[in-house]
Design a protein around this motif. Structure first.
Motif, PDB file in Angstrom:
ATOM      1  N   ARG A 171      -6.626  -0.400   0.613  1.00  0.00           N
ATOM      2  CA  ARG A 171      -5.896  -1.534   0.051  1.00  0.00           C
ATOM      3  C   ARG A 171      -5.072  -1.102  -1.151  1.00  0.00           C
ATOM      4  O   ARG A 171      -3.937  -1.550  -1.335  1.00  0.00           O
ATOM      5  CB  ARG A 171      -6.874  -2.626  -0.353  1.00  0.00           C
ATOM      6  CG  ARG A 171      -7.474  -3.373   0.835  1.00  0.00           C
ATOM      7  CD  ARG A 171      -8.434  -4.435   0.362  1.00  0.00           C
ATOM      8  NE  ARG A 171      -8.999  -5.179   1.483  1.00  0.00           N
ATOM      9  CZ  ARG A 171      -9.931  -6.122   1.365  1.00  0.00           C
ATOM     10  NH1 ARG A 171     -10.405  -6.423   0.158  1.00  0.00           N
ATOM     11  NH2 ARG A 171     -10.381  -6.744   2.431  1.00  0.00           N
ATOM     12  N   ARG A 172      -5.637  -0.221  -1.918  1.00  0.00           N
ATOM     13  CA  ARG A 172      -4.892   0.254  -3.077  1.00  0.00           C
ATOM     14  C   ARG A 172      -3.660   1.044  -2.644  1.00  0.00           C
ATOM     15  O   ARG A 172      -2.575   0.881  -3.210  1.00  0.00           O
ATOM     16  CB  ARG A 172      -5.803   1.127  -3.934  1.00  0.00           C
ATOM     17  CG  ARG A 172      -5.130   1.649  -5.188  1.00  0.00           C
ATOM     18  CD  ARG A 172      -6.076   2.497  -5.985  1.00  0.00           C
ATOM     19  NE  ARG A 172      -5.426   3.038  -7.168  1.00  0.00           N
ATOM     20  CZ  ARG A 172      -6.000   3.888  -8.021  1.00  0.00           C
ATOM     21  NH1 ARG A 172      -7.246   4.288  -7.786  1.00  0.00           N
ATOM     22  NH2 ARG A 172      -5.337   4.332  -9.065  1.00  0.00           N
ATOM     23  N   ASN A 191      -1.109  -1.388  -1.242  1.00  0.00           N
ATOM     24  CA  ASN A 191      -0.488  -2.109  -2.357  1.00  0.00           C
ATOM     25  C   ASN A 191       0.507  -1.222  -3.102  1.00  0.00           C
ATOM     26  O   ASN A 191       1.570  -1.684  -3.535  1.00  0.00           O
ATOM     27  CB  ASN A 191      -1.563  -2.613  -3.315  1.00  0.00           C
ATOM     28  CG  ASN A 191      -2.395  -3.723  -2.711  1.00  0.00           C
ATOM     29  OD1 ASN A 191      -1.912  -4.435  -1.815  1.00  0.00           O
ATOM     30  ND2 ASN A 191      -3.631  -3.869  -3.168  1.00  0.00           N
ATOM     31  N   ASN A 192       0.157   0.062  -3.217  1.00  0.00           N
ATOM     32  CA  ASN A 192       1.082   0.984  -3.893  1.00  0.00           C
ATOM     33  C   ASN A 192       2.387   1.132  -3.100  1.00  0.00           C
ATOM     34  O   ASN A 192       3.479   1.167  -3.683  1.00  0.00           O
ATOM     35  CB  ASN A 192       0.418   2.348  -4.071  1.00  0.00           C
ATOM     36  CG  ASN A 192      -0.686   2.304  -5.117  1.00  0.00           C
ATOM     37  OD1 ASN A 192      -0.708   1.410  -5.960  1.00  0.00           O
ATOM     38  ND2 ASN A 192      -1.604   3.264  -5.060  1.00  0.00           N
ATOM     39  N   VAL A 195       3.674  -1.068  -0.969  1.00  0.00           N
ATOM     40  CA  VAL A 195       4.424  -2.325  -1.081  1.00  0.00           C
ATOM     41  C   VAL A 195       5.139  -2.397  -2.423  1.00  0.00           C
ATOM     42  O   VAL A 195       6.323  -2.773  -2.507  1.00  0.00           O
ATOM     43  CB  VAL A 195       3.478  -3.526  -0.897  1.00  0.00           C
ATOM     44  CG1 VAL A 195       4.199  -4.828  -1.239  1.00  0.00           C
ATOM     45  CG2 VAL A 195       2.960  -3.575   0.535  1.00  0.00           C
ATOM     46  N   GLU A 196       4.450  -2.022  -3.444  1.00  0.00           N
ATOM     47  CA  GLU A 196       5.069  -2.062  -4.767  1.00  0.00           C
ATOM     48  C   GLU A 196       6.230  -1.076  -4.863  1.00  0.00           C
ATOM     49  O   GLU A 196       7.261  -1.364  -5.477  1.00  0.00           O
ATOM     50  CB  GLU A 196       4.013  -1.750  -5.839  1.00  0.00           C
ATOM     51  CG  GLU A 196       2.940  -2.815  -5.997  1.00  0.00           C
ATOM     52  CD  GLU A 196       3.527  -4.134  -6.439  1.00  0.00           C
ATOM     53  OE1 GLU A 196       4.530  -4.123  -7.193  1.00  0.00           O
ATOM     54  OE2 GLU A 196       3.000  -5.184  -6.022  1.00  0.00           O
ATOM     55  N   LYS A 202       9.193  -2.518  -3.116  1.00  0.00           N
ATOM     56  CA  LYS A 202       9.813  -3.531  -3.970  1.00  0.00           C
ATOM     57  C   LYS A 202      10.685  -2.879  -5.034  1.00  0.00           C
ATOM     58  O   LYS A 202      11.795  -3.337  -5.326  1.00  0.00           O
ATOM     59  CB  LYS A 202       8.734  -4.390  -4.629  1.00  0.00           C
ATOM     60  CG  LYS A 202       8.018  -5.320  -3.666  1.00  0.00           C
ATOM     61  CD  LYS A 202       6.987  -6.145  -4.409  1.00  0.00           C
ATOM     62  CE  LYS A 202       6.258  -7.095  -3.469  1.00  0.00           C
ATOM     63  NZ  LYS A 202       5.238  -7.897  -4.179  1.00  0.00           N
TER      64      LYS A 202
END
Length: 455
Positions: free
Chosen positions: A388-389, A392-393, A395-396, A399
């Protein structure tokens, strides 16, 4: 959720693992929960005895505090058990267990003491009774020698003197030098009288024994009396000594009588002199009596307060510290009782240590199926968290890339717009300049066409 589930959770088990993966381990954790409840119950009973018997707290608040103490011990024991979960290495297990064992020993000592006091209550009460009886005797001596008692005695003496004055009895001033000198002389003579009288009696008995053979057993020195009685040379000498001793006794008695007469005369003279002041003393006596009675009432109240305080202190000396001191005295004088005390302390301390010891023993050896399941679940949780980390990294990061690209595009459009604006500004300025030049040209031509007008 069943009672077994509650006990298993209390014993440090994970209900999810016990229900879905290793249900066979449920009984082990349920038994550990029962052990925790048992040790906490012993702690609660101990606290109740400590508060109710030693501190004299009413049974209801004592029971409430004991219940809170039981919950506290239950929580502490559970924390100690849960914090050792999943450890199988013996050195690491011992390192983790030592501070927990020390804490458990401390809790065991605190818990076992009130129970020990309860079991030896009769012996402790006997020692406390003896101690309080000795304290009561000591308190009587303390009261008798206290400043409060001295004040009461002095006031009573002064009050009696004033009442005697009011009744016409003149206080005798025994402190004068003449009376004291006569009293000292009389005391000295009276102290000599028993010795002189005894010497005279011995001389008479010796004469009787020497002449007639009787009274030998009453002599201080029977060897002075001859074995065969008779009126020989010793008899005459003993008779002369008896006459001298009798004369010395008579002279001493006469001297005592004379000194007593002198003392009576001196006291009479003092009393006669004191009677002159009797009227003035009787006039002041009522006011002094009232004042002394008020002071005596206050002094007696202070003495009573002091006495009651000592009595309450002796009677109230039955608290926890006094009982511990009494238990120490009992065990010092009775080796068998000392052994029983130590065995009881060891028993209750072992009960408190039981959860930790059971956890240590159950953790030695290879991992159980439950421990493996918990470890795998924890690893799965860790892997999931890592994935998940990472997601999330990513995805960030996407962005951030979009924001950078958008910013670049915005800057490109701004440059194009700026260039177009510059072209339009230049065209507008050129048009304005052309218009201004045309207007100026017209004005110049018009000025030239009019004669005598300067351009």
């Amino acid at each position: 959720m069943t009672s077994a589930d509650y006990l298993a959770k209390l014993g440090g088990g994970d209900l999810d693992v016990l229900t879905n993966t290793v249900p066979s381990a449920r009984n082990r954790f349920a038994q550990m929960g029962l052990v925790l409840i048992a040790t906490a119950s012993v702690a609660g009973i101990s606290m109740y005895f400590a508060l109710h018997d030693a501190v004299r707290v009413h049974w209801l608040p004592a029971m409430l505090v004991a219940a809170c103490w039981m919950l506290l011990i239950l929580n502490l024991d559970r924390v100690l058990i849960v914090s050792m979960a999943g450890v199988t290495s013996l050195p690491r297990l011992l390192m983790l267990a030592l501070p927990r064992l020390a804490l458990a020993c401390l809790i065991g000592a605190v818990v076992s003491t009130p129970l020990t006091l309860r079991l030896f209550e009769s012996d402790i009460d006997f020692v406390l009774g003896q101690t309080n009886a000795a304290a009561s005797i000591s308190n009587k001596e303390t009261v008798a020698n206290s400043p409060q008692q001295k004040t009461v005695d002095d006031l009573n003496s002064s009050l009696l003197e004033q009442r005697n004055i009011l009744e016409g009895v003149v206080p005798l001033k025994t402190g004068s030098a003449e009376v004291k000198a006569i009293q000292r002389e009389l005391t000295r003579l009276q102290e000599r009288l028993p010795g002189v009288q005894h010497a005279s009696e011995q001389a008479d008995i010796l004469v009787q024994c020497e002449g007639y053979g009787g009274g030998r057993e009453d002599l201080d020195d029977p060897s002075r009396c001859a074995a065969k009685p008779g009126f020989n040379g010793n008899y005459d000498r003993y008779e002369a000594e008896a006459e001298v001793a009798a004369k010395a006794l008579a002279d001493l008695k006469d001297e005592i009588t004379r000194v007593q007469s002198d003392l009576s005369g001196a006291e009479g003279s003092q009393r006669a002199a004191s009677e002159v002041q009797l009227a003035a003393l009787q006039e002041d006596a009522p006011a002094k009596i009232d004042k002394l009675e008020d002071q005596l009432a206050v002094a007696e109240a202070n003495l009573e307060t002091f006495t009651i305080g000592l009595a309450n202190e002796a009677e109230g000396n039955r608290g926890l510290l006094a009982r511990l001191r009494a238990l120490s005295e009992v065990t010092e004088t009775d080796p068998l009782l000392d052994l029983a005390h130590k065995l009881l302390w060891a028993l209750f301390a072992a009960i408190e240590l039981l959860p930790i010891l059971v956890k240590i023993l159950s953790s030695i050896g290879p991992r159980s199926a439950y421990d493996e399941a918990v470890a795998l679940r924890d690893l799965g949780i860790i892997d999931t968290a890592r994935m998940r980390r990472a997601a999330n990294n990513r995805v960030e990061q996407d962005k951030v890339d979009v924001m950078v690209e958008a910013e670049k595009n915005m800057r490109g459009h701004e440059i194009v717009l700026a260039k177009e604006a510059n072209v339009k500004v230049a065209d507008a300025m050129r048009t304005v300049m052309d218009s201004s030049l045309t207007e100026w040209q017209k004005q110049v031509v018009a000025n030239i066409s009019v004669p005598g007008r300067q351009p």
